[in-house]
Design a protein around this motif. Structure first.
Motif, PDB file in Angstrom:
ATOM      1  N   PRO A  18       0.820  -1.216   0.000  1.00 26.49           N
ATOM      2  CA  PRO A  18       0.000   0.000   0.000  1.00 26.49           C
ATOM      3  C   PRO A  18       0.852   1.264   0.000  1.00 26.49           C
ATOM      4  O   PRO A  18       2.054   1.192   0.285  1.00 26.49           O
ATOM      5  CB  PRO A  18      -0.790  -0.119   1.311  1.00 26.49           C
ATOM      6  N   SER A  19       0.234   2.400  -0.296  1.00 26.64           N
ATOM      7  CA  SER A  19       1.006   3.640  -0.367  1.00 26.64           C
ATOM      8  C   SER A  19       1.504   4.028   1.027  1.00 26.64           C
ATOM      9  O   SER A  19       0.827   3.806   2.031  1.00 26.64           O
ATOM     10  CB  SER A  19       0.180   4.759  -0.987  1.00 26.64           C
ATOM     11  N   GLY A  20       2.722   4.536   1.055  1.00 27.47           N
ATOM     12  CA  GLY A  20       3.299   4.980   2.323  1.00 27.47           C
ATOM     13  C   GLY A  20       3.970   3.889   3.130  1.00 27.47           C
ATOM     14  O   GLY A  20       4.415   4.130   4.246  1.00 27.47           O
ATOM     15  N   ASP A  40       9.780   2.911 -10.593  1.00 22.36           N
ATOM     16  CA  ASP A  40       8.744   3.424  -9.692  1.00 22.36           C
ATOM     17  C   ASP A  40       7.466   3.461 -10.531  1.00 22.36           C
ATOM     18  O   ASP A  40       7.195   4.436 -11.224  1.00 22.36           O
ATOM     19  CB  ASP A  40       9.164   4.818  -9.220  1.00 22.36           C
ATOM     20  N   SER A  41       6.717   2.356 -10.502  1.00 19.80           N
ATOM     21  CA  SER A  41       5.572   2.265 -11.427  1.00 19.80           C
ATOM     22  C   SER A  41       4.487   3.283 -11.093  1.00 19.80           C
ATOM     23  O   SER A  41       3.746   3.730 -11.972  1.00 19.80           O
ATOM     24  CB  SER A  41       4.987   0.851 -11.432  1.00 19.80           C
ATOM     25  N   GLY A  42       4.413   3.700  -9.812  1.00 16.40           N
ATOM     26  CA  GLY A  42       3.446   4.733  -9.452  1.00 16.40           C
ATOM     27  C   GLY A  42       3.709   6.020 -10.225  1.00 16.40           C
ATOM     28  O   GLY A  42       2.782   6.738 -10.595  1.00 16.40           O
ATOM     29  N   ALA A  43       5.003   6.301 -10.482  1.00 19.21           N
ATOM     30  CA  ALA A  43       5.347   7.525 -11.222  1.00 19.21           C
ATOM     31  C   ALA A  43       4.788   7.463 -12.639  1.00 19.21           C
ATOM     32  O   ALA A  43       4.383   8.487 -13.206  1.00 19.21           O
ATOM     33  CB  ALA A  43       6.863   7.718 -11.251  1.00 19.21           C
ATOM     34  N   ILE A  97       4.115  15.645 -10.139  1.00 19.42           N
ATOM     35  CA  ILE A  97       3.463  14.335 -10.032  1.00 19.42           C
ATOM     36  C   ILE A  97       3.332  13.875  -8.577  1.00 19.42           C
ATOM     37  O   ILE A  97       2.599  12.942  -8.288  1.00 19.42           O
ATOM     38  CB  ILE A  97       4.167  13.229 -10.871  1.00 19.42           C
ATOM     39  N   ARG A  98       4.029  14.531  -7.646  1.00 22.69           N
ATOM     40  CA  ARG A  98       3.935  14.139  -6.225  1.00 22.69           C
ATOM     41  C   ARG A  98       2.801  14.848  -5.504  1.00 22.69           C
ATOM     42  O   ARG A  98       2.597  14.635  -4.306  1.00 22.69           O
ATOM     43  CB  ARG A  98       5.262  14.426  -5.500  1.00 22.69           C
ATOM     44  N   SER A  99       2.064  15.726  -6.196  1.00 21.11           N
ATOM     45  CA  SER A  99       0.978  16.446  -5.524  1.00 21.11           C
ATOM     46  C   SER A  99      -0.167  15.484  -5.202  1.00 21.11           C
ATOM     47  O   SER A  99      -0.309  14.424  -5.821  1.00 21.11           O
ATOM     48  CB  SER A  99       0.461  17.572  -6.421  1.00 21.11           C
ATOM     49  N   ALA A 102      -2.298  14.908  -8.293  1.00 23.85           N
ATOM     50  CA  ALA A 102      -1.787  13.915  -9.244  1.00 23.85           C
ATOM     51  C   ALA A 102      -1.938  12.503  -8.677  1.00 23.85           C
ATOM     52  O   ALA A 102      -2.253  11.555  -9.410  1.00 23.85           O
ATOM     53  CB  ALA A 102      -0.329  14.214  -9.589  1.00 23.85           C
ATOM     54  N   GLY A 103      -1.741  12.358  -7.364  1.00 23.31           N
ATOM     55  CA  GLY A 103      -1.885  11.041  -6.726  1.00 23.31           C
ATOM     56  C   GLY A 103      -3.311  10.530  -6.819  1.00 23.31           C
ATOM     57  O   GLY A 103      -3.552   9.357  -7.134  1.00 23.31           O
ATOM     58  N   ASN A 104      -4.256  11.428  -6.570  1.00 21.38           N
ATOM     59  CA  ASN A 104      -5.663  11.019  -6.649  1.00 21.38           C
ATOM     60  C   ASN A 104      -6.063  10.725  -8.089  1.00 21.38           C
ATOM     61  O   ASN A 104      -6.795   9.766  -8.361  1.00 21.38           O
ATOM     62  CB  ASN A 104      -6.562  12.110  -6.068  1.00 21.38           C
ATOM     63  N   ARG A 190      -9.474   2.030  -2.299  1.00 21.20           N
ATOM     64  CA  ARG A 190      -9.662   2.139  -3.758  1.00 21.20           C
ATOM     65  C   ARG A 190      -8.668   1.209  -4.491  1.00 21.20           C
ATOM     66  O   ARG A 190      -9.024   0.538  -5.442  1.00 21.20           O
ATOM     67  CB  ARG A 190      -9.468   3.595  -4.197  1.00 21.20           C
ATOM     68  N   ASP A 191      -7.414   1.195  -4.029  1.00 17.21           N
ATOM     69  CA  ASP A 191      -6.397   0.367  -4.703  1.00 17.21           C
ATOM     70  C   ASP A 191      -6.663  -1.134  -4.532  1.00 17.21           C
ATOM     71  O   ASP A 191      -6.361  -1.929  -5.414  1.00 17.21           O
ATOM     72  CB  ASP A 191      -4.993   0.688  -4.164  1.00 17.21           C
ATOM     73  N   ALA A 192      -7.216  -1.496  -3.358  1.00 11.57           N
ATOM     74  CA  ALA A 192      -7.398  -2.929  -3.071  1.00 11.57           C
ATOM     75  C   ALA A 192      -8.738  -3.467  -3.553  1.00 11.57           C
ATOM     76  O   ALA A 192      -8.881  -4.671  -3.770  1.00 11.57           O
ATOM     77  CB  ALA A 192      -7.253  -3.176  -1.563  1.00 11.57           C
TER      78      ALA A 192
HETATM   79  O1   DC Z   1       2.699   4.479  -5.465  1.00 13.11           O
HETATM   80  P1   DC Z   1       2.018   5.772  -5.825  1.00 13.11           P
HETATM   81  O2   DC Z   1       1.303   6.428  -4.673  1.00 13.11           O
HETATM   82  O3   DC Z   1       2.942   6.729  -6.526  1.00 13.11           O
HETATM   83  O4   DC Z   1       0.884   5.375  -6.899  1.00 13.11           O
HETATM   84  C1   DC Z   1      -0.046   6.302  -7.381  1.00 13.11           C
HETATM   85  C2   DC Z   1      -1.344   5.572  -7.735  1.00 13.11           C
HETATM   86  O5   DC Z   1      -1.091   4.735  -8.875  1.00 13.11           O
HETATM   87  C3   DC Z   1      -1.896   4.682  -6.636  1.00 13.11           C
HETATM   88  O6   DC Z   1      -3.097   5.179  -6.096  1.00 13.11           O
HETATM   89  C4   DC Z   1      -2.202   3.364  -7.288  1.00 13.11           C
HETATM   90  C5   DC Z   1      -1.689   3.471  -8.683  1.00 13.11           C
HETATM   91  N1   DC Z   1      -0.710   2.410  -9.000  1.00 13.11           N
HETATM   92  C6   DC Z   1      -1.202   1.233  -9.499  1.00 13.11           C
HETATM   93  O7   DC Z   1      -2.414   1.073  -9.624  1.00 13.11           O
HETATM   94  N2   DC Z   1      -0.350   0.236  -9.867  1.00 13.11           N
HETATM   95  C7   DC Z   1       0.967   0.394  -9.710  1.00 13.11           C
HETATM   96  N3   DC Z   1       1.775  -0.592 -10.076  1.00 13.11           N
HETATM   97  C8   DC Z   1       1.486   1.585  -9.155  1.00 13.11           C
HETATM   98  C9   DC Z   1       0.620   2.588  -8.798  1.00 13.11           C
END
Ligand code: DC
Length: 230
Positions: A18-20, A40-43, A97-99, A102-104, A190-192
């Motif tokens: 999870p994030s964080g 960093d796939s989130g990026a 992108i770190r805002s 952008a995260g939401n 939301r992610d899970a």
């Molecule tokens: O890790 P992060 O907070 O930078 O990711 C931003 C958003 O991207 C997060 O809410 C979920 C999504 N994400 C994803 O669905 N799959 C990934 N492999 C990485 C991030």
């Protein structure tokens, strides 16, 4: 996106969670120790979401977001405060992108299956010799299912809120821990709970609960597991 061609037999260490939870910091440290590349796939999701926002896409409509990808010129290079220097049309967007916005937005477009497929090859292209450390939500389950080492890194919601508050404090921003914890819990949910590639532990992943561990201890655990593979 500008990455060299991927080689399927190159080793990958995946770090999902999870994030964080500290995935990014741990991934960068492990990559540094091993001399591996870093993904960093989130990026990637954040840059794609920022581009969609800038292109005035409707982030609730998948086709509207997908349409913007044909004009997306994104590059990712090592560097920057977070280990990745992300550029959109040549402009460094590493800070934008770190805002929270952008995260939401990233979390919103990440629920879209065609968006995930469209971004998958860009992620696999980071698999370059001598190896890759990839962090995200579905690195071990979907993007690199054949990775020889998979880590699932977690920490309690409260601990993650405290870590986030410290990061913000270092930037001179005061945060409310309870509000941060609530925002983290909502993002987790939301992610899970999304239908496609939800955050979930790969069956063959090693779980590390990092609430009471230092970064050094987490990195040590991952490197020990890596060395144990021979
Ligand atoms: O890790 P992060 O907070 O930078 O990711 C931003 C958003 O991207 C997060 O809410 C979920 C999504 N994400 C994803 O669905 N799959 C990934 N492999 C990485 C991030």
């Amino acid at each position: 996106m500008n990455s060299p061609l991927a080689e399927p037999d190159i080793p990958v260490i995946t770090i999902d969670g999870p994030s964080g939870a500290g995935k990014g910091t741990a991934a960068a440290a492990v990559a540094g120790e091993l001399g591996f590349h870093l993904l960093d796939s989130g990026a990637i999701y954040r840059v794609a979401a920022l581009h969609a926002l800038r292109s005035n896409a409707d982030l609730t409509v998948e086709s509207s977001v997908l349409q913007t990808f044909s004009s997306m010129r994104a590059t990712f290079e090592p560097g920057g405060a977070d280990g990745v220097a992300a550029k959109l049309d040549g402009e460094d967007v590493s800070t934008q992108i770190r805002s929270e916005q952008a995260g939401n937005a990233a979390s919103q477009v990440a629920v879209m299956p065609e968006v995930r497929i469209a971004l998958r090859d860009a992620q696999r292209a980071f698999r370059v010799a001598p190896g890759l450390v990839a962090d995200g939500r579905d690195m071990g389950t979907v993007v690199f299912p054949d990775a020889p080492l998979k880590i699932f890194l977690t920490a309690s919601t409260r601990e993650r809120a405290l870590r986030r508050a410290k990061q913000l404090k270092d930037k001179g921003i005061t945060a409310n821990i309870a509000q941060l914890a609530q925002a983290i819990a909502e993002r987790d949910d939301r992610d899970a709970s999304r239908e496609h590639s939800p955050l979930s532990r790969a069956g063959d992943a090693i779980s590390i609960e990092s609430s009471s561990m230092s970064l050094e201890e987490v990195v040590e655990r991952i490197l020990t597991a890596w060395n144990a593979l021979g």
